[in-house]
Design a protein around this motif. Structure first.
Motif, PDB file in Angstrom:
ATOM      1  N   GLU A 115      -0.672   4.660   1.532  1.00 48.49           N
ATOM      2  CA  GLU A 115      -2.150   5.219   1.718  1.00 48.49           C
ATOM      3  C   GLU A 115      -2.332   5.951   2.033  1.00 48.49           C
ATOM      4  O   GLU A 115      -1.245   6.990   2.497  1.00 48.49           O
TER       5      GLU A 115
ATOM      6  N   SER B   8       0.848  -1.147  -0.155  1.00 52.37           N
ATOM      7  CA  SER B   8      -0.045   0.227   0.358  1.00 52.37           C
ATOM      8  C   SER B   8       0.933   1.253  -0.060  1.00 52.37           C
ATOM      9  O   SER B   8       1.714   1.101   0.550  1.00 52.37           O
TER      10      SER B   8
ATOM     11  N   THR C 137      -4.193   2.373  -2.082  1.00 56.29           N
ATOM     12  CA  THR C 137      -3.716   3.507  -1.910  1.00 56.29           C
ATOM     13  C   THR C 137      -4.795   4.143  -0.364  1.00 56.29           C
ATOM     14  O   THR C 137      -4.417   5.411  -0.566  1.00 56.29           O
ATOM     15  N   CYS C 138      -6.160   3.600  -0.085  1.00 50.78           N
ATOM     16  CA  CYS C 138      -6.507   4.473   0.841  1.00 50.78           C
ATOM     17  C   CYS C 138      -6.430   3.335   1.950  1.00 50.78           C
ATOM     18  O   CYS C 138      -6.719   2.219   2.102  1.00 50.78           O
ATOM     19  N   ASN C 139      -6.305   4.181   3.235  1.00 49.78           N
ATOM     20  CA  ASN C 139      -6.011   3.424   4.107  1.00 49.78           C
ATOM     21  C   ASN C 139      -7.285   4.175   5.413  1.00 49.78           C
ATOM     22  O   ASN C 139      -7.310   4.890   5.694  1.00 49.78           O
TER      23      ASN C 139
END
Length: 221
Positions: free
Chosen positions: A50, A48, A90-92
């Motif tokens: 993120e 990731s 790419t998002c956490n």
């Protein structure tokens, strides 16, 4: 700097996990340039890179940009990753700011789900498919010192996540959660690192038994 940090590391063999604060777009550009320079196939890079603007907001007390603009950046990075690096997220959604401020397991799961729901709503409003959005999210949970409760927390997170994505209309294959666990700081002492080592050991053990996907162990200090 990135070339020095990754010197000798095959990022097509080992996953990378890079937290970029409220926006992942600038670092993605650097990573893409690094891979191009070194003839690395981005489609084989996993892990990731993120962004978590709400988590950043909770941790720092402010956002440099409006929250909707930050979430729009997540949409942009998602579109890039689907074309170039499908194995990257790419998002956490991180609960660490709350765990390290004293939140218990129930509060942590509630905040994690609320944050994820906010991202999903906004991304869907931006035209992102629920399945693409759900599969692009990595969840970061802290690990407390109550062994059996922590095991239960991680297992409960899987069930709750499945229910959340299902409620948004996501397909079954999009309902699995990717959990990154980090030993928490709230219960550590400044005066006895050996006590910290014992606490960290039981924390990591409970996370593994709970079925997490990856973890970060606090250093011995």
């Amino acid at each position: 700097s990135l070339s020095r940090a990754l010197d000798g590391v095959d990022i097509t063999k080992y996953p990378i996990f890079i937290s970029t604060g409220f926006s992942s777009v600038p670092f993605i550009s650097i990573l893409a340039a690094y891979c191009k320079k070194n003839n690395i196939d981005l489609s084989k890079v996993s892990g990731s890179v993120e962004a978590d603007p709400i988590g950043y907001w909770a941790s720092e007390g402010e956002l440099p940009v409006p929250v909707l603009s930050a979430i729009s950046g997540i949409s942009t990075s998602l579109q890039w990753k689907m074309k170039n690096a499908p194995l990257l997220k790419t998002c956490n959604v991180s609960s660490l700011p709350y765990v390290n401020s004293g939140a218990n397991g129930v509060q942590e799961l509630a905040i994690m789900l609320a944050t994820a729901a906010e991202y999903l709503r906004k991304l869907i409003d931006l035209g992102v498919d629920i399945n693409d959005a759900a599969q692009n999210i990595k969840v970061t949970l802290g690990i407390g010192s109550s062994f059996f409760s922590e095991v239960a927390k991680f297992r409960a997170a899987k069930v709750l996540w499945k229910n959340l994505i299902s409620a948004f209309g996501g397909k079954e294959e999009s309902q699995s959660i990717s959990i990154f666990a980090i030993s928490s700081q709230f219960n550590k002492t400044k005066f006895d690192p050996y006590v910290n080592m014992l606490r960290t050991t039981t924390e990591i053990f409970s996370a593994i038994v709970g079925g997490i996907d990856s973890l970060q162990v606090a250093p011995f200090d």
